[in-house]
Enzyme design. Structure first.
Site, short mmCIF file in Angstrom:
data_model
loop_
_atom_site.label_atom_id
_atom_site.label_comp_id
_atom_site.label_asym_id
_atom_site.label_seq_id
_atom_site.Cartn_x
_atom_site.Cartn_y
_atom_site.Cartn_z
N GLU A 35 49.83 45.81 38.53
CA GLU A 35 50.21 45.95 37.28
C GLU A 35 49.63 47.65 36.99
O GLU A 35 48.67 47.94 37.13
CB GLU A 35 49.64 45.38 36.19
CG GLU A 35 49.70 45.31 34.70
CD GLU A 35 49.00 44.53 33.95
OE1 GLU A 35 47.70 44.47 34.31
OE2 GLU A 35 49.21 44.57 32.65
N LYS A 51 56.39 42.61 29.83
CA LYS A 51 55.13 41.75 29.68
C LYS A 51 55.39 41.09 28.33
O LYS A 51 55.57 41.99 27.26
CB LYS A 51 53.71 42.29 29.70
CG LYS A 51 52.88 41.44 29.73
CD LYS A 51 51.46 42.51 30.12
CE LYS A 51 49.95 41.88 30.21
NZ LYS A 51 49.12 42.50 30.32
N CYS A 104 49.83 39.80 34.60
CA CYS A 104 48.36 39.78 34.33
C CYS A 104 47.89 38.80 33.29
O CYS A 104 47.96 37.70 33.89
CB CYS A 104 47.68 41.29 33.86
SG CYS A 104 46.15 41.50 34.16
N1 LIG Z 1 45.68 43.96 32.06
C1 LIG Z 1 45.52 42.84 31.70
O1 LIG Z 1 46.27 41.92 30.96
C2 LIG Z 1 43.81 42.07 31.64
C3 LIG Z 1 43.81 40.61 31.44
C4 LIG Z 1 42.62 40.19 31.50
O2 LIG Z 1 41.56 40.96 31.54
C5 LIG Z 1 42.08 38.75 31.23
O3 LIG Z 1 43.04 38.08 31.00
O4 LIG Z 1 40.79 38.41 31.05
#
Ligand SMILES: NC(=O)CCC(=O)C(=O)O
Length: 272
Positions: A40, A119, A154
């Site tokens: 990502e 996303k 993510c």
């Molecule tokens: N970039 C993200 O989506 C980080 C997600 C995260 O840190 C978490 O779900 O814990």
């Protein structure tokens, strides 16, 4: 089917241009595999919120160009991770800039854009990505010759209902680029395995290494089979995780242990 997850190092002491060239070169090195996956927001770093605006690009910007060429040079399907996309066609809240999205790009082996995915679940609660970027609204699947891929990014990993909608749309392999922090590494591994078991699907989850914006990254990219077994897991540093897997195992797992058929849909909340 062979896949390579490029667990890319994202540090602040490297320029975005240099990272883009390095990513393209690593993708080219994967010629011979079927699918390559990047993490990502690897141009900026997923936690480098201050850079989202300055480093944003239109969908068909420099990262798109570099990744389309790298995919066709290598002759591979490429999930090029995500970019901070500036949608110039939309109306921005600040002047004419247009809203930002965390957008994944998937290229075919001839370098055509096969799919893009914005996303849906933005991270940060009332700050960071959650306020700087718009939310995608559409789950996306893309058909590869051997398997149907469902896309998530993510923080999406925490929302099982998204994965169910991907499975309902035919997904057999769930590909998840991430910039997951070391602080919550145990959640990453647990959730990747949970999404594989509950959906009886492969999970290919590719994170970043290094530290950016003061946030050490977890690394530990992981490939899980439809039975929940970990086929491969990276360490904490930059690494290319190459794995062989059999897409037919999704159908056999779903036939031999048909739990997905026992789903009860549309349950009402309990009455008080
Ligand atoms: N970039 C993200 O989506 C980080 C997600 C995260 O840190 C978490 O779900 O814990």
């Amino acid at each position: 089917m062979r896949a390579s997850l490029i667990q890319f190092r994202v540090d602040e002491d490297e320029s975005v241009d240099s990272r883009r060239r390095r990513a393209a070169s690593l993708v080219r090195d994967q010629a011979g595999v079927d699918l390559v996956v990047l993490p990502e927001l690897w141009t900026t770093g997923a936690f480098a919120y201050k850079r989202f605006g300055t480093e944003s690009e239109p969908l068909e910007g420099p990262t798109y160009e570099a990744m389309a060429k790298a995919a066709s040079d290598a002759g591979v399907w490429l999930h090029a991770g995500s970019i901070p996309e500036r949608d110039a066609s939309g109306s921005g809240s600040s002047g004419d800039d247009g809203p930002l999205y965390n957008t994944s790009l998937i290229f075919s082996p001839s370098g055509e854009l096969a799919a893009s995915y914005r996303k849906i679940h933005r991270f940060g609660f009332d700050r960071g990505e959650a306020v700087l970027m718009g939310a995608g609204t559409e789950p996306v699947t893309v058909r590869l010759p051997e398997t149907t891929v469902g896309l998530a990014t993510c923080y999406d990993l925490r929302f099982p209902e998204l994965f169910r909608s991907l499975v309902d749309a035919g997904a057999e392999t769930l590909v998840i680029p991430a910039g997951w922090p070391e602080r919550r590494r145990s959640h990453w591994t647990l959730l990747a395995r949970a999404r594989a078991v509950e959906n009886q699907a492969y999970v290919l989850a590719c994170g970043t290494a290094g530290t950016h914006a003061g946030v050490p990254q977890a690394g530990h990219s992981i490939v899980v089979d439809p039975w929940g077994e970990v086929l491969a897991e990276a360490g904490p540093d930059e690494e290319i995780l190459t794995v062989e897997f059999d897409p037919a195992k999704v159908a056999t797992t779903r036939e031999e242990f048909p739990a997905l058929k026992d789903r009860v849909l549309g349950l009402e909340p309990p009455r008080r």
